[in-house]
Design an enzyme around this catalytic site. Structure first.
Site, PDB file in Angstrom:
ATOM      1  N   SER A  86      23.437  44.014  60.170  1.00 17.49           N
ATOM      2  CA  SER A  86      23.439  43.190  59.264  1.00 17.49           C
ATOM      3  C   SER A  86      22.620  42.023  59.891  1.00 17.49           C
ATOM      4  O   SER A  86      22.428  41.659  61.188  1.00 17.49           O
ATOM      5  CB  SER A  86      24.613  42.306  58.750  1.00 17.49           C
ATOM      6  OG  SER A  86      25.602  41.858  59.627  1.00 17.49           O
ATOM      7  N   MET A 108      20.809  78.555  76.120  1.00 21.61           N
ATOM      8  CA  MET A 108      21.031  77.204  76.411  1.00 21.61           C
ATOM      9  C   MET A 108      19.896  76.462  75.865  1.00 21.61           C
ATOM     10  O   MET A 108      19.639  75.209  76.069  1.00 21.61           O
ATOM     11  CB  MET A 108      21.458  76.644  77.709  1.00 21.61           C
ATOM     12  CG  MET A 108      20.314  77.495  78.914  1.00 21.61           C
ATOM     13  SD  MET A 108      20.941  77.184  80.500  1.00 21.61           S
ATOM     14  CE  MET A 108      19.923  78.325  81.535  1.00 21.61           C
ATOM     15  N   ILE A 132      32.699  41.967  60.376  1.00 30.59           N
ATOM     16  CA  ILE A 132      31.799  42.801  60.588  1.00 30.59           C
ATOM     17  C   ILE A 132      31.462  43.641  59.299  1.00 30.59           C
ATOM     18  O   ILE A 132      31.948  43.755  58.203  1.00 30.59           O
ATOM     19  CB  ILE A 132      32.512  44.184  61.432  1.00 30.59           C
ATOM     20  CG1 ILE A 132      33.549  45.233  60.740  1.00 30.59           C
ATOM     21  CG2 ILE A 132      33.144  43.596  62.607  1.00 30.59           C
ATOM     22  CD1 ILE A 132      33.913  46.077  61.200  1.00 30.59           C
ATOM     23  N   THR A 182      28.045  47.614  64.449  1.00 32.28           N
ATOM     24  CA  THR A 182      26.870  47.933  65.768  1.00 32.28           C
ATOM     25  C   THR A 182      27.099  47.217  66.783  1.00 32.28           C
ATOM     26  O   THR A 182      26.362  47.522  67.672  1.00 32.28           O
ATOM     27  CB  THR A 182      25.494  48.109  64.928  1.00 32.28           C
ATOM     28  OG1 THR A 182      25.245  46.767  64.613  1.00 32.28           O
ATOM     29  CG2 THR A 182      25.192  48.980  63.724  1.00 32.28           C
ATOM     30  N   GLU A 188      10.701  76.405  83.963  1.00 30.78           N
ATOM     31  CA  GLU A 188      10.836  75.241  84.754  1.00 30.78           C
ATOM     32  C   GLU A 188       9.569  74.648  85.220  1.00 30.78           C
ATOM     33  O   GLU A 188       9.337  73.357  85.535  1.00 30.78           O
ATOM     34  CB  GLU A 188      11.617  75.612  86.102  1.00 30.78           C
ATOM     35  CG  GLU A 188      13.001  76.043  85.968  1.00 30.78           C
ATOM     36  CD  GLU A 188      13.704  76.229  87.333  1.00 30.78           C
ATOM     37  OE1 GLU A 188      14.682  75.655  87.659  1.00 30.78           O
ATOM     38  OE2 GLU A 188      13.384  77.215  88.004  1.00 30.78           O
ATOM     39  N   GLN A 229       9.045  75.941  75.589  1.00 32.24           N
ATOM     40  CA  GLN A 229       9.565  75.731  76.748  1.00 32.24           C
ATOM     41  C   GLN A 229       8.474  74.829  77.665  1.00 32.24           C
ATOM     42  O   GLN A 229       8.802  73.984  78.312  1.00 32.24           O
ATOM     43  CB  GLN A 229       9.779  76.974  77.761  1.00 32.24           C
ATOM     44  CG  GLN A 229      10.933  77.717  76.982  1.00 32.24           C
ATOM     45  CD  GLN A 229      12.221  76.992  77.316  1.00 32.24           C
ATOM     46  OE1 GLN A 229      12.740  76.819  78.579  1.00 32.24           O
ATOM     47  NE2 GLN A 229      12.881  76.415  76.260  1.00 32.24           N
ATOM     48  N   LEU A 270      28.980  32.788  58.476  1.00 31.41           N
ATOM     49  CA  LEU A 270      27.623  32.781  58.178  1.00 31.41           C
ATOM     50  C   LEU A 270      27.325  33.523  56.529  1.00 31.41           C
ATOM     51  O   LEU A 270      27.632  34.540  56.307  1.00 31.41           O
ATOM     52  CB  LEU A 270      26.774  33.595  59.201  1.00 31.41           C
ATOM     53  CG  LEU A 270      25.127  33.418  59.078  1.00 31.41           C
ATOM     54  CD1 LEU A 270      24.539  31.879  58.803  1.00 31.41           C
ATOM     55  CD2 LEU A 270      24.640  34.285  60.160  1.00 31.41           C
ATOM     56  N   ALA A 309      15.689  49.209  67.651  1.00 28.28           N
ATOM     57  CA  ALA A 309      16.914  50.116  67.560  1.00 28.28           C
ATOM     58  C   ALA A 309      16.029  51.368  66.717  1.00 28.28           C
ATOM     59  O   ALA A 309      14.998  51.453  66.752  1.00 28.28           O
ATOM     60  CB  ALA A 309      18.109  49.732  66.683  1.00 28.28           C
TER      61      ALA A 309
END
Length: 1338
Positions: A354, A1047, A265, A269, A1270, A1203, A411, A345
């Site tokens: 890699s 929140m 490794i 990932t 909302e 919001q 490899l 990604a």
């Protein structure tokens, strides 16, 4: 070789030495638990959200350069960090020292709401600036591609990023050769007095300058170590795993010979997620990250040789440099690789993963392997036996033994040949989201003509995502050799490829017909690309493309993001120190950005603390035959396993009308139902033990997953709800036309960034219990815990500092989890922590209700709807939860902005074998509103009118009555509609869209505008009461607490603004510690857009009580300070504390009569969105959105606009890309950001314009303000209907003029398959019932 290697690295400039390293430990828990650096957050555990982003710095003594790169701490084994410097958000700045410009700007630009994602955002930007102090906007948006935010909608984060660009205020995209800063603001007209138009809500001149010389230096010790210390192989080990880090290629080969099954490794990932999520275990890991031969870059006469250890980000940079220097005919393969490297990604993963790991993993949806396969690439292998070279071909990709690596081989490098003259290579991909999403289908294609006249000499076509491995259409390609490159060849190629690349109807991943279509759509695109190049090379020999095909070659419309904000400007009569109406920064914004904001799981470990993890059902409807706990209980560190038998008579709690079990007794009713809970000394031990609990099931019938199955089995919760107005049946007799239709809408995952979290601490005396929990409803947590422990509520105190996002998902299901956690804590007399992993959270907690809407509309030929008969069905899941309230609110709000003189609407909550669905932002209206708008669209089509005209015809226009007989004044609704028409230049752009569509066959644009009437209120006075407590201390400072939960919506900031206005003191003098049932008892749930309304009136009441008491003192000493007045009051025995209270609005609804006054007021708005779609792939891009909102008088325009934007983007995700997938057995497939896609920065509108109406009176509310949390979700459907408009245009051009019914979410799959053409007709279709599908549409 050191047998007991020490691990040495630096964190934020401080040396860390670990002598006993567990190779299974990742950096994230090490930072959070060992070093107590809790700014780095857990969001998903799989590198998909970016919340755990840190900067890794390495020194290379050969190049004498330091490389900084972003990385996901959740995937980094600490063993891999030897000799590196780790920088976390705490390391770049803090409020105790000096905040960094990145931290300051993201806070002051209002780029934080709940703040949980902010440290990751900060570190992604910071790392980029360390490498590029004056980045381009492209670089900045690319850097943030791996970071998700569920709150802000990204616009303010982009604004913060722009301030670091050389031309920070500019969108960096000139139109007509003129910079946007030299034009009127995006063409927006100036508006009436009381409004201010600006591209931003902050003062850029106040920002700290970015000074690269002040950054944390790379530790000199690490440089000296790298240059002078002898390099030794390092070994780290634990009881379960060994980690080897060789320093030479020879040693690497020896380890691989000794441990041939050990994975090699680099970035972890691929192996990391397999071990975490799929239960794969490797007792030996080999990490060759220091071996120079694996990072080779060689330019040969045949092409490039790239070391297998190079990161994908390094490969991208190398290829970008090469294509700049070499002629285009040599770099065809490199261009194709760069195309996919740009979206593969996020930046963090690209810097960790890699090249060799990506190739060797051979994921079936690999973006690079199909290109490398067609590019004739070869792999250079090495073992103790010697060198070997193998082709990267179909045999290798399908892991054929004679074409694969031998177990002892590694490899070393990859040879990527140059392309040749008359050789063309292209790459294609389609994903659910444009960036940072695994491809649904991808492809690499290559053709070589040699010196022939358009005759195929070589052809290679590879596909990913259509099988267990990358598939090469070798036989098809062979049959096409010698053919001329023309349309006849294309038709043959499509037929051959479809035969060779066959997909089973039950293929994993589903979307089978879509995938089949993409296979040949990509082939068609490749054909057109090559044909166009050939034409340019030799216009005489090769025919021109048909005009209609040219659009297939163009990318979707894409420019740099730009935005404008029109917000209310305070009048001259307002006192300059009065903060109400000013765009004040979220008062926790800087703490969010520095990582100092404390969330539930950031709290320090308590002595002898235990961790609790749940074991959940793996069956959707079954009898529990037996539960074997023996193996779990025997594991190290395990203390107990709590079952329903332990809970006994306290194993349930009545939510509304029916009790729900906490832990299953003898039956389970959904996959994900809680069965038992494992208690252990650590999270790792608890989770390992949970996997050892053995449960035997016996399946039961029926298994009901979908709404239609529930209807078939008459499976409903009681009661049915009905709303009726006028005489529907009589109205149907007099209308010109009648239509019937239906629309299905899928559910939505809350995907709050902070998962369900809590810490329960027994106090040790009087049976007192402290519950620290991430919840919207502390009172409910207090009640359910007290009931479970058989204690009075006064012994249980619930504390909430802040919540990392909730959206309705942290109320009732949180209570179940808290009850079991508290029971465990009480049983053992020890603190217990419970934090759900992302996959557990998504599996257990439910989300937004899927809906089925049926409608029958009677209307006149001019578009007037006179009769509407509707049926609403929601998929409630296995328990009632809040499903009845969702149905009720859906019925009460279904009229949206329209006056239907005769209306009947009935609603049912369906009982199914899914996890119980619950409250979600919008609470039934996003579903009910979409059903109504779909009906409007169909009426417009039948009448031959534009949808906007039909909307306007049927809109409320004056003082009127709703179907439940509540009065409404629609003046601001009409104003929003007309202003949105104006600011969006709707008429001009509609004509431009039609012109574009007439000129482009394979690309289409759509434009749609929707109105909004959103009723605000909770339906009863009791639900709307609120209280607050305000203390004045003798130094004149003020402490306020109230019943609302912070929140992300900024309620605490607004409450401090209220105190500041009422007491006439600066904001800096007021503090708010958090919410607790100890200070404000019996507070209602925070939700419904009324938290600031209700609690603000309570805070105001408390302040006015204090002022009334202190009025004689202040009048005697008007020039005194608050310190003077407080001291005098104390000396005179006048209380400096006051409780404020608001009784709630007068609200009621009588369902038997279908009338009442359930809402206090209405929020009005309108949104116009323009999109462009790719008819061949189903991809879409939101080009521009304009939103106009009536906010009354804004208390804080920065928070209110945040919001609106955040709700809109969340709604856009709901209606377009967010798709939950369940198996036919009821198993949720989409359990994390890899499978479930919320909008990312690439999905935001290229142009995003927000306008607030000028201030208007809203007499009963706090300072005439309106709650906005909302309402904006529904406006996301403007994107849905813009896509609908674009698809309709495509269908009309193809001769399809019938009614178009599109379900939500309108994913790339649905878009592509609705744009019917010769390719969709060419694919094979599976007979219904001929196979078991991978997923079931819920």
């Amino acid at each position: 070789m050191d047998r007991a290697s020490e691990l040495l690295f630096y964190v934020n400039g401080r040396k860390v030495i670990e002598k006993n390293v567990d190779p299974e430990t990742m950096l994230l828990p090490y930072l959070r638990k060992k070093l107590r650096l809790t700014g780095t957050k857990y969001g998903c555990g799989g590198g998909g959200c970016g919340a755990c982003t840190v900067m890794i710095s390495r020194y290379n003594p050969i190049t004498n350069r330091i490389r900084h790169h972003p990385a996901n701490a959740c995937l980094i084994p600490i063993c891999s960090l030897y000799g590196t410097a780790v920088t976390t958000v705490e390391g770049i700045g803090s409020t105790h020292t000096r905040i960094h410009p990145v931290q300051e700007r993201i806070a002051k630009c209002h780029g934080t709401q709940c703040g949980f994602c902010t440290p990751g955002m900060v570190m992604s930007i910071y790392t980029l600036l360390r490498n590029h102090p004056e980045p381009t906007l492209d670089q900045l948006t690319d850097a943030l591609g791996g970071n998700l935010c569920r709150c802000t909608g990204y616009r303010p984060i982009i604004d913060a990023c722009k301030t670091f660009c050389e031309t920070s205020g500019c969108c960096q995209s000139k139109e007509n050769g003129v910079c946007c800063l030299d034009q009127r603001i995006n063409g927006l007209p100036e508006f009436e007095e009381g409004s201010k138009t600006s591209p931003k809500l902050f003062a850029e001149e106040e920002f700290l300058p970015l000074d690269p010389t002040q950054e944390l230096i790379f530790p000199p010790e690490l440089m000296i170590m790298a240059e002078k210390q002898p390099q030794r192989t390092r070994v780290f080990g634990s009881e379960r795993m060994m980690w080897f880090s060789p320093v030479t290629l020879k040693e690497l080969l020896e380890f691989k010979f000794k441990y041939p099954q050990a994975p090699v490794i680099m970035g972890n990932t691929s192996v990391g997620p397999q071990m975490k999520f799929k239960g794969v275990f490797h007792p030996v890991i080999i990490s060759p990250d220091r071996i120079e031969e694996l990072s080779v870059v060689n330019h040969t006469h045949n092409g490039l040789t790239l070391g297998a250890g190079l990161s994908l980000a390094q490969v991208k940079d190398i290829l970008a440099d090469v294509v700049q220097k070499l002629p285009g005919e040599k770099t065809q393969t490199y261009h194709a690789l760069l195309k996919h490297l740009g979206t593969l990604a996020g930046s963090q993963i690209r810097n960790m993963a890699s090249l060799g790991g990506h190739i060797i993993s051979r994921h079936p949806d690999s973006d690079l392997n199909p290109i490398l396969a067609v590019g004739n690439c070869t792999l250079n292998l090495l073992s103790k036996e010697g060198k070997r070279q193998i082709p990267l071909n179909e045999q290798f990709l399908s892991k054929c033994p004679n074409a694969d690596l031998k177990p002892q081989e590694i490899l070393v490098s990859v040879n990527i040949p140059y392309s040749r003259k008359l050789e063309f290579v292209s790459a294609f991909r389609q994903a659910q989201r444009q960036e940072n999403a695994l491809a649904i289908v991808n492809s690499g294609m290559r053709v070589f003509f040699g010196e022939g006249h358009g005759i195929i000499r070589e052809l290679s076509i590879s596909y990913g995502g259509v099988g267990p491995a990358t598939i090469c259409a070798k036989n098809s390609c062979q049959k096409l050799i010698g053919r001329h490159w023309n349309e006849e060849m294309l038709d043959t190629a499509c037929r051959l490829v479809l035969e060779e690349v066959s997909l089973s109807g039950s293929a994993p991943g589903g979307r089978v017909e879509f995938k089949r279509t993409l296979i040949i759509s990509f082939l068609f695109k490749f054909y057109l690309e090559v044909s166009q190049i050939l034409k340019k090379m030799d216009p005489i020999r090769y025919p021109s493309l048909a005009d209609k095909h040219e659009s297939a070659l163009e990318d979707l419309h894409s420019k740099h993001h730009c935005s404008t904000l029109k917000y209310q400007h305070m009048g001259p009569k307002q006192h300059p120190e009065d903060p109400i109406g000013h765009p004040i920064m979220h008062l926790s914004g800087v703490k969010h950005a520095t990582g100092e904001a404390i969330y539930c799981d950031d709290m320090p470990l308590v002595d002898q603390e235990l961790f609790l993890t749940f074991v959940t059902s793996s069956r959707a409807h079954a009898k529990i035959v037996s539960i074997d706990l023996s193996e779990a209980l025997s594991m190290p560190g395990v203390v107990d396993v709590i079952t329903a038998e332990h809970l006994s008579d306290v194993n349930s709690f009545c939510f509304f009308t029916e009790a729900e079990e906490f832990l299953a007794t003898d039956k389970v009713f959904c996959v994900g139902q809680l069965v038992c809970a494992v208690l252990a000394d650590s999270e790792v031990q608890a989770k390992r033990a949970a996997k050892q609990v053995k449960i035997v099931y016996q399946d039961l019938e029926p298994l009901i997953l979908t709404i239609k199955e529930a209807i078939q089995h008459n499976s409903f919760f009681e009661p049915e709800r009905k709303l009726e107005y006028g005489n529907v049946d009589e109205a149907f007799k007099v209308v010109d036309q009648i239509l019937e239709g239906e629309i299905h809408m899928g559910g939505q995952e809350h995907f709050y960034m902070e998962t369900q979290s809590m810490l329960v601490v027994p106090k040790g005396e009087d049976q007192e219990m402290d519950v620290y929990v991430s919840t919207q409803f502390p009172k409910y947590i207090q009640d359910i815990v007290a009931s479970t422990l058989k204690l009075p509520a006064n012994k249980v105190m619930c504390h909430v500092k802040r919540v990392g996002g909730a959206f309705g998902g942290k109320a009732f299901k949180t209570g179940v989890i808290a009850a079991v956690t508290a029971f465990a804590a009480n049983k053992h007399g020890r603190a217990v922590r419970c934090v759900l992993e992302r996959g557990e959270d998504m599996l257990i907690t439910g989300g937004r209700h899927p809906y089925l809407g049926k409608y029958k509309a009677g209307f006149m030929n001019d578009g007037r709807i006179l009769a509407l008969d509707m049926e609403h069905y929601s998929n409630a899941g296995n328990s009632l939860d809040e499903s009845l309230l969702v149905i009720e609110m859906g019925l009460l709000k279904m009229d949206n902005a329209y006056k239907f003189p005769n209306l009947r609407c009935r609603g049912w909550a369906c009982r199914t074998n899914l996890p119980s669905n619950t409250a979600f932002r919008g609470f039934g209206f996003p579903q009910a509103g979409l059903i109504t708008e779909s009906c409007i669209m169909e009426v417009a089509a039948k009448c031959g009118l534009s949808p906007e005209k039909v909307r306007m015809i049927n809109m409320y226009k004056e003082i009127d009555q709703t179907p439940y007989k509540q009065e409404i004044n629609a003046k601001n609704l009409i104003q929003c509609w007309r202003e949105c028409m104006a600011v969006s230049s709707y008429s001009l752009r509609k004509a431009a869209v039609e012109k574009f569509n007439a000129e482009n066959y394979w690309k289409k644009k759509g434009l749609a505008m929707v109105p909004l009437k959103y009723p605000v209120g909770l339906g009863s006075r009791a639900a709307g009461q609120a209280a607050a407590l305000v203390h004045i201390y003798l130094d004149g400072s003020v402490l306020v607490t109230h019943g609302g939960i912070e929140m992300g919506q900024g309620v605490h900031t607004k409450m401090i603004q209220v105190v500041s206005r009422e007491l006439g003191m600066p904001i800096s003098n007021v503090h708010l510690r958090g919410t607790s049932t100890e200070t404000v008892p019996n507070a209602n749930v925070s939700g419904g857009s009324v938290v600031a309304d209700l609690n603000g009136l309570a805070v105001k009441d408390a302040c006015q009580t204090l002022l009334k008491r202190l009025e004689p003192i202040i009048s005697k000493n008007p020039k005194g300070t608050w310190k003077d007045w407080a001291q005098t009051a104390f000396d005179e025995s006048i209380s400096l504390s006051a409780v404020g209270y608001f009784r709630g609005y007068e609200s009621d609804i009588n369902w038997e009569k279908g009338e009442g006054h359930p809402f206090e007021y209405f929020v009005y708005g309108a949104a116009c969105s323009e999109v462009e779609i790719d008819c061949l792939t189903g991809d879409h891009k939101n080009i521009r959105t304009d939103i106009v909102m009536d906010v009354g008088c804004s208390i804080n325009p920065a928070i209110d606009i945040g919001q609106i934007e955040g709700a809109f983007i969340q709604g856009m995700g709901l209606y377009t890309i967010e798709e939950l997938n369940y198996s036919p057995q009821g198993v949720l497939h989409t359990r994390g950001p890899d499978q479930y896609k919320i909008p990312a920065i690439c999905d935001t509108p290229t142009e995003f314009h927000i306008s607030l109406l000028p201030p208007s009176e809203n007499s009963n509310t706090l300072y005439s303000s309106k709650g906005l949390g909302e309402s904006g979700v529904f406006l996301g459907c403007s994107v849905f209907f813009a896509i609908h408009d674009a698809v309709s245009a495509a269908r009309r051009e193809r001769g399809l003029h019938g009614p178009l019914s599109l379900n939500s979410p309108l994913t790339p799959e649905k878009i592509r398959m609705a744009c019917e053409d010769k390719f969709t007709k060419m694919i094979p279709r599976d007979e219904p019932g001929s196979c078991v599908p991978w997923n079931v549409p819920i």
